[in-house]
Design an enzyme around this catalytic site. Structure first.
Site, PDB file in Angstrom:
ATOM      1  N   SER A 152       0.835  -1.194   0.000  1.00  0.00           N
ATOM      2  CA  SER A 152       0.000   0.000   0.000  1.00  0.00           C
ATOM      3  C   SER A 152       0.878   1.256   0.000  1.00  0.00           C
ATOM      4  CB  SER A 152      -0.948  -0.019   1.210  1.00  0.00           C
ATOM      5  OG  SER A 152      -1.912   1.017   1.116  1.00  0.00           O
ATOM      6  N   LYS A 155      -0.623   7.387   0.663  1.00  0.00           N
ATOM      7  CA  LYS A 155      -1.783   8.076   0.096  1.00  0.00           C
ATOM      8  C   LYS A 155      -3.097   7.406   0.492  1.00  0.00           C
ATOM      9  CE  LYS A 155       0.828  10.028  -3.736  1.00  0.00           C
ATOM     10  NZ  LYS A 155       2.125   9.711  -3.090  1.00  0.00           N
ATOM     11  N   ASN A 193       7.073   7.697  -1.016  1.00  0.00           N
ATOM     12  CA  ASN A 193       7.714   7.689  -2.326  1.00  0.00           C
ATOM     13  C   ASN A 193       8.984   6.846  -2.296  1.00  0.00           C
ATOM     14  OD1 ASN A 193       5.737   9.613  -2.738  1.00  0.00           O
ATOM     15  ND2 ASN A 193       7.018  10.860  -4.063  1.00  0.00           N
TER      16      ASN A 193
END
Length: 366
Positions: A152, A155, A193
């Site tokens: 996951s 976000k 990220n």
């Protein structure tokens, strides 16, 4: 690549591992790390993806590497590594690939925020239905899958865009599956990220720098959690090793501002930075653990484990242990300075050891 001796307690030792989206940046790195034997040597790895070109290049790359360094892997290529064309959206493809698996790493996803904003139905099909197909295949066919790890993203925490919303639903689909199929352990990892992964900002900045600029940032104060690909895989290995059913494993990651990321990568080159504004669906700061999740976040080594809210998955030690967080874990609160950003990029191999930024102007369009 060097084969390590099988670790007697290695989580992958002797296992058949299915990696959905196995030709993506994260999936391919997981395969490489798994085949090193560091977590125990798997019996077989099955790579499921719908991109035959990436499968071909991945196969050729690994064969070349093994031919030069690992005779055992090279001679046993077909028995150790299997490539399957298929789509997680297709139930038959998932069922066929999963029937031999002991462990499933579910990395297939649509993860570009603007793309998912314009095509939310496509995000639902891949990010939600892909996970649902895995759960359905295990339940309907009674597959002896030991563990499913869903990949996951931050976000998914307090989501404001279609990508995050579908990833949040993916987490719920997998966590609830522990109740439907209690013989399989379903867990998730959640991180920010990943530096140098396809579609991340680092390759974009690198291309813009090669072309002489300008380097385009959204807004200077935007912050993002940053991890290397290997740190992302470390999180998956940790979840495989230590996660309880329904856990979401979160790394204790640091964050950087996008303006410092751009400055660090440009270094002393004469390249301008241009601010272009936020893209559709983008947050200013990301959240890894929400205020509501913080009371359920327990410390597990270098990670936080967010315990599930479903009462069927509760354990006595959920309340015995003190929560590791008092409130949300936000990228705004974990942001590092320019020098630390440079250090992170050096660690990832993105910057040379002697890279130094210089002062530069920022162009903000009216």
């Amino acid at each position: 690549m060097t084969i390590h001796m099988n670790h007697p307690n290695g989580v992958l030792s002797g296992k058949t591992v299915l990696v959905t989206g196995g030709t993506g940046s994260m999936g391919a790195t997981f395969v490489r790390r798994a085949l090193s034997g560091e977590a125990g040597m798997p019996r077989r790895i099955i790579v499921l993806s719908r991109d035959e070109a990436k499968q071909y290049h991945m196969r050729v790359s690994l064969l070349r590497r093994w031919a030069a360094t690992d005779d055992i892997l090279y001679r046993n290529f077909e028995s150790i590594l299997q490539f399957r064309l298929g789509d997680v959206r297709n139930y038959a493809d998932v069922s066929s690939a999963a029937k031999q698996a002991d462990i499933i790493i579910h990395a297939a996803a649509l993860k570009q925020v603007p793309s998912c904003e314009y095509f939310p139905d496509q995000a639902v099909l891949t990010n939600c239905m892909g996970a649902a197909n895995i759960v359905r295949a295990i339940e309907e066919h009674g597959l002896p899958v030991e563990t499913v790890v869903g990949i996951s993203t931050d976000k998914a925490c307090e989501p404001v865009n279609a990508m995050g919303m579908t990833k949040a639903l993916q987490e719920r689909i997998l966590i609830a599956a522990n109740v439907l199929s209690p013989s399989t352990r379903f867990v998730c990892t959640r991180y920010g990220n990943v530096l140098s992964s396809r579609g991340s900002v680092v390759p974009l900045f690198q291309e813009q720098i090669r072309n002489g600029g300008p380097v385009t940032v959204t807004v200077p104060e935007m912050t993002r959690f940053l991890l290397t690909l290997d740190e992302a895989i470390d999180t998956v290995f940790a979840a495989l090793r230590d996660a309880l059913p329904g856990d979401i494993f979160v790394p204790d990651a640091m964050a950087a501002s996008v303006i410092n990321l751009a400055k660090a990568m440009i270094g002393d080159r004469d390249i301008a930075i241009e601010c272009i504004g936020r893209r559709p669906g983008e947050k200013l700061h990301e959240i890894m653990v929400s205020d509501e999740e913080a009371p359920r976040a327990l410390r597990r080594g270098d990670y936080y484990a967010i315990r599930p809210m479903l009462p069927e998955l509760a354990r006595a030690d959920d309340t015995a242990d003190e929560p590791a967080l008092r409130d949300r874990l936000s990228s705004f609160d974990r942001v590092v300075d320019l020098e630390q950003t440079i250090a992170m990029l050096r660690k990832n191999g993105t910057l040379p050891a002697d890279a130094r930024p210089r002062q530069r102007s920022l162009t903000i369009p009216s």
